[in-house]
Every structure is written in C-alpha cells, then in structure tokens.
Motif scaffolding. Structure first.
Motif, mmCIF file in Angstrom:
data_model
loop_
_atom_site.group_PDB
_atom_site.id
_atom_site.type_symbol
_atom_site.label_atom_id
_atom_site.label_comp_id
_atom_site.label_asym_id
_atom_site.label_seq_id
_atom_site.Cartn_x
_atom_site.Cartn_y
_atom_site.Cartn_z
ATOM 1 N N LEU A 188 0.815 -1.212 0.000
ATOM 2 C CA LEU A 188 0.000 0.000 0.000
ATOM 3 C C LEU A 188 0.849 1.263 0.000
ATOM 4 C CD1 LEU A 188 -2.869 -0.946 2.498
ATOM 5 C CD2 LEU A 188 -2.840 -1.113 0.007
ATOM 6 N N ASP A 189 2.182 1.100 0.046
ATOM 7 C CA ASP A 189 3.006 2.312 0.055
ATOM 8 C C ASP A 189 4.300 2.154 -0.743
ATOM 9 O OD1 ASP A 189 4.340 0.722 2.043
ATOM 10 O OD2 ASP A 189 3.116 1.658 3.593
ATOM 11 N N VAL A 190 5.299 1.452 -0.182
ATOM 12 C CA VAL A 190 6.615 1.364 -0.811
ATOM 13 C C VAL A 190 6.979 -0.096 -1.083
ATOM 14 C CG1 VAL A 190 7.386 3.487 0.316
ATOM 15 C CG2 VAL A 190 7.820 1.288 1.420
ATOM 16 N N LEU A 191 8.190 -0.301 -1.587
ATOM 17 C CA LEU A 191 8.663 -1.655 -1.890
ATOM 18 C C LEU A 191 8.877 -2.451 -0.608
ATOM 19 C CD1 LEU A 191 9.679 -3.520 -4.214
ATOM 20 C CD2 LEU A 191 11.971 -2.660 -3.727
ATOM 21 N N HIS A 192 8.313 -3.655 -0.542
ATOM 22 C CA HIS A 192 8.510 -4.575 0.573
ATOM 23 C C HIS A 192 8.904 -5.946 0.018
ATOM 24 C CE1 HIS A 192 6.863 -1.767 3.524
ATOM 25 N NE2 HIS A 192 5.820 -1.569 2.744
ATOM 26 N N ASP A 193 9.169 -6.884 0.920
ATOM 27 C CA ASP A 193 9.516 -8.254 0.521
ATOM 28 C C ASP A 193 9.168 -9.179 1.677
ATOM 29 O OD1 ASP A 193 10.975 -10.745 0.130
ATOM 30 O OD2 ASP A 193 12.079 -9.725 -1.451
ATOM 31 N N PHE A 194 8.160 -10.033 1.469
ATOM 32 C CA PHE A 194 7.720 -10.948 2.521
ATOM 33 C C PHE A 194 8.610 -12.184 2.514
ATOM 34 C CE2 PHE A 194 4.851 -14.383 4.038
ATOM 35 C CZ PHE A 194 4.619 -13.890 5.303
ATOM 36 N N ASN A 204 9.695 -9.892 -3.944
ATOM 37 C CA ASN A 204 9.478 -8.459 -3.811
ATOM 38 C C ASN A 204 8.003 -8.126 -3.990
ATOM 39 O OD1 ASN A 204 12.159 -7.907 -3.360
ATOM 40 N ND2 ASN A 204 12.590 -7.244 -5.443
ATOM 41 N N ILE A 205 7.551 -7.099 -3.269
ATOM 42 C CA ILE A 205 6.187 -6.607 -3.393
ATOM 43 C C ILE A 205 6.274 -5.174 -3.900
ATOM 44 C CG2 ILE A 205 3.963 -6.355 -2.239
ATOM 45 C CD1 ILE A 205 5.049 -8.091 0.028
ATOM 46 N N VAL A 206 5.934 -4.982 -5.153
ATOM 47 C CA VAL A 206 6.065 -3.680 -5.804
ATOM 48 C C VAL A 206 4.731 -2.945 -5.726
ATOM 49 C CG1 VAL A 206 6.674 -2.481 -7.946
ATOM 50 C CG2 VAL A 206 7.789 -4.653 -7.357
ATOM 51 N N PRO A 207 4.714 -1.692 -5.257
ATOM 52 C CA PRO A 207 3.447 -0.940 -5.197
ATOM 53 C C PRO A 207 2.763 -0.890 -6.561
ATOM 54 C CG PRO A 207 5.200 0.238 -4.053
ATOM 55 C CD PRO A 207 5.856 -0.916 -4.750
ATOM 56 N N GLY A 208 1.469 -1.150 -6.571
ATOM 57 C CA GLY A 208 0.712 -1.127 -7.813
ATOM 58 C C GLY A 208 0.719 -2.436 -8.573
ATOM 59 N N GLN A 209 1.450 -3.444 -8.063
ATOM 60 C CA GLN A 209 1.504 -4.737 -8.736
ATOM 61 C C GLN A 209 1.155 -5.851 -7.753
ATOM 62 O OE1 GLN A 209 5.219 -5.468 -10.734
ATOM 63 N NE2 GLN A 209 5.330 -3.411 -11.592
ATOM 64 N N LEU A 210 0.750 -6.985 -8.305
ATOM 65 C CA LEU A 210 0.525 -8.186 -7.505
ATOM 66 C C LEU A 210 1.681 -9.152 -7.725
ATOM 67 C CD1 LEU A 210 -3.279 -8.986 -7.967
ATOM 68 C CD2 LEU A 210 -2.158 -8.031 -5.953
ATOM 69 N N SER A 211 2.230 -9.689 -6.639
ATOM 70 C CA SER A 211 3.255 -10.726 -6.722
ATOM 71 C C SER A 211 2.690 -11.994 -6.118
ATOM 72 C CB SER A 211 4.513 -10.304 -5.945
ATOM 73 O OG SER A 211 4.995 -9.050 -6.383
ATOM 74 N N SER A 212 3.175 -13.138 -6.563
ATOM 75 C CA SER A 212 2.657 -14.386 -5.991
ATOM 76 C C SER A 212 3.682 -15.505 -6.102
ATOM 77 C CB SER A 212 1.355 -14.810 -6.685
ATOM 78 O OG SER A 212 1.602 -15.207 -8.014
ATOM 79 N N PHE A 213 3.598 -16.443 -5.184
ATOM 80 C CA PHE A 213 4.361 -17.687 -5.211
ATOM 81 C C PHE A 213 3.575 -18.692 -4.388
ATOM 82 C CE2 PHE A 213 6.075 -15.327 -1.545
ATOM 83 C CZ PHE A 213 5.969 -16.270 -0.538
ATOM 84 N N TRP A 214 4.066 -19.903 -4.275
ATOM 85 C CA TRP A 214 3.380 -20.889 -3.445
ATOM 86 C C TRP A 214 4.409 -21.742 -2.710
ATOM 87 C CZ3 TRP A 214 3.324 -26.314 -3.670
ATOM 88 C CH2 TRP A 214 4.030 -26.889 -4.729
#
Length: 371
Positions: A188-194, A204-214
């Motif tokens: 919801l704000d800046v670059l993160h990484d779970f 990486n979690i880029v603002p404005g995009q959806l990232s996914s893995f399993w």
C-alpha cells in the motif's frame, strides 16, 4: 611473488571458510529443497571459476616472474582463435549452469496447485496484514482508493466475493500443515519483501503490482516473518509470525477471525475508559503503531508511549508542547505538522476514524502519565 602468495591464500581460505563456516541456512520447513539445491549449484559454479581464475593468475605470476638478467619480452599476440573458442565454451557452460536450474525452479515456484489455499499478504510501513479466502476459495477485489480507517486493506465493499474473506489485522497468521498455500502479495506504500527464512519462499512486493508464489509448510511451528527490502526507518521492526499447525487447529483459529463483512459493522459503543483503552491497544497492533513506539520505555524509532501523556516535549523548531489529548489527536492526524526533537519525521498518515482515534489516545493515557 607476494601478490601470488596473497592470491593463493585468498583462494584456499575461501574454500576452507565455505567448508567449515558455522553460518548455514536455517533448517528447511517447506517443500522447496530445490531452492537450497539451486543455491548450492550457484556456489559450486562460481566457486570453481573463482578458484580456477585465481590459481591461473598465481601460476602466471610465478611462471613469468621477472628474473635478474632476463631480456625476454612477451610476444604480441592480438588474437588467439583457439583460446577464444575455449573461453566462449567454458563461460557458456558456466552461465547455463547458473541460470538453467533457477529458471526451472522459478517456473514451478509461481505455478501453484489448483487446490492451494489462498493467502493475501499486504505490506505497509511497517507491518504485515493478511487476508484469507472464504469458503468459496475466492479473494474479493481490492484497490487503494478503498483504504480507510475501517477498511485498511482497501477491499472493495461492493464485491460479493469479498464479504466472506477472513481478515487478519495483526502481525500473526496461521497456516495448515502439509497443505499448499498460494501467497498473493501487494503493497500500500513502498517496496517490501515478505520472507520467512525456513520456508525458502520470498518475493518483492512492488506498489501497484501483484506478486505471488506458493509453498507447502512441512514442519509445525511458529516462524518469524520479515521484510527483506529496505522500506524506511522502521524496516527492522517490520516483523511478524507464521504459525503452522494441523488442519483442525487451523480451522478453529480461522473461526476466531472476523470476515470482511463483520469488520465493516459499526463497533458497539465503549462501556468505559478501560474498554476504550483495550480497543486502543488492539488498534496499536492492527495499525502498526507498535513497530515504532514501545510501551515499556525502551528506545525505538518514535517516542515510547510509557509515561508519554502529560510530558513536555521539545520541538525541532525550538518550541515546546505538552502531550495532551489535543496534541495527540492533532499529531496522529498530521504527523508532519510538528516534529519532535530527537526523532525522525517519518511517521506516515494512518487513516483512522474519530472513534478509533479516541481509543488510541485512551490507550496512550492508560500507559501512564509523565512524572
């Protein structure tokens, strides 16, 4: 010769350090052993080239060292087709060895099984929030324009699929053992990484995009999650927990969490100061306040809340202010309006209703007044 000896020591020391180092990866707790295998292949390939190149330089320095009275000069050979062919083949094989395993693993990494449980991870400065699909297995739509004090995940209230979604506003989420989980991430704000190290799964979690893995958790336990991308001054405090448990315990835990529809119902009026403060304590967790403000007097990014109420604080502009209800409300609404001396002006604007603001101020007051 000193340089040759130094390079030989570096090459030998690097190999010995890798063999005898005490710093190994955490025990794996998921199905992604192939991640460790890929890392090992990378270390072997790069290690072989590193050692070979250094030994070649050592040999060259020794074989063609300067000798007293020697008048030989190096031959001028601008091109050597045979050497070029060997270098092209060796480097090509090395690059393929580095890239091919990773591409194969990544292709599987982003292709979840059809029966995977869907978990949404939402990153904000500086906390994690989570959402689980409801009984229909679908996540409702979301958009930043829907973010508010009562809807911090920005879920579309008009989407029927969203009403049964399970909302987890704290920093801890539970997952079932030996069941594949599709992780969908957004910021919801800046670059993160779970990142949960024992799962070997991150992105990486880029603002404005959806990232996914399993991944499939294979060991029960409580694992710490963290943000693996520098996301601001509170980055080190952006931590949470993933609890892996058997299916029955997971189902029981899910039943204790509110659905999106339930979270949008107006809260019952507070019955007293203690109840209001308790709601404020829960809000401090869900809004991420605890990432920067301690409640035990310990130093953090922002002022500790212990003994804060009633305290006289110095401002960066040279003035002073007493921490009372009016100041707390104004500061939480607009943190950039005034800056407390000794603390960086990095607090974001946190969407909050009037009722939530009153509860949070009550919680701060309950932590004790300055003496």
């Amino acid at each position: 010769m000193a340089i040759a000896i130094a390079l030989l020591v570096i090459a030998l020391g690097s190999v010995l350090f890798h063999v005898f180092t005490p710093w190994w990866t955490t025990p794996i707790a998921s199905n992604w052993q192939s991640m460790d295998d890929t890392l090992q292949i990378t270390l072997v390939v790069t290690g072989v080239f590193f050692v070979a190149i250094n030994l070649f330089v050592v040999y060259t320095l020794w074989r063609f060292r300067h000798r007293e009275g020697q008048t030989r000069r190096a031959a001028y050979e601008p091109e050597n087709k045979r050497l070029e062919r060997w270098l092209i083949v060796l480097t090509t094989v090395g690059i393929i060895g580095l890239l091919a395993p990773g591409l194969v693993v990544y292709a599987a990494y982003v292709r979840p099984p059809d029966d995977a449980l869907t978990l949404e991870v939402v990153g904000t400065q500086w906390q994690w929030r989570f959402r689980l699909a409801g009984v229909d297995g679908k996540l409702g739509r979301s958009d930043a324009r829907f973010v508010s004090g009562t809807n911090p995940l920005g879920i579309d209230p008009r989407d029927a699929d969203a009403q049964g979604n399970v909302i987890v506003l704290g920093n801890e989420v539970h997952l079932p053992l030996n069941r594949p989980v599709k992780v969908v991430m957004r910021s919801l704000d800046v670059l993160h990484d779970f990142y949960v190290p024992p799962f070997r799964a991150r992105m990486n979690i880029v603002p404005g995009q959806l990232s996914s893995f399993w991944f499939t958790p294979t060991e029960a336990g409580r694992y710490e999650s963290m943000c693996a991308q520098l996301c601001g001054v509170g980055h080190a405090n952006m931590r949470g927990y993933v609890v892996v448990e058997d299916e029955a315990d997971f189902v029981a835990w899910v039943k204790t969490q509110p659905t999106f529809a339930q979270s949008q119902k107006p809260a019952a009026p507070a019955g007293g100061t203690d109840t209001l403060a308790a709601r404020g304590q829960a809000l401090a967790q869900s809004k991420g306040c605890v990432a920067c403000h301690s409640v035990d007097g310990s130093a953090s990014v922002g002022p500790t809340w212990k003994g804060l109420y009633g305290k006289t604080e110095q401002l960066d502009d040279g003035g002073t202010v007493q921490v009372d209800d009016e100041f707390l409300r104004g500061f939480i609404r607009d943190p950039k309006a005034r800056s407390i001396k000794g603390f960086p002006a990095v607090m974001p604007v946190v969407p909050m209703s009037d009722e939530e603001l009153s509860a949070l101020v009550a919680h701060i007051k309950a932590l004790g007044a300055a003496k």
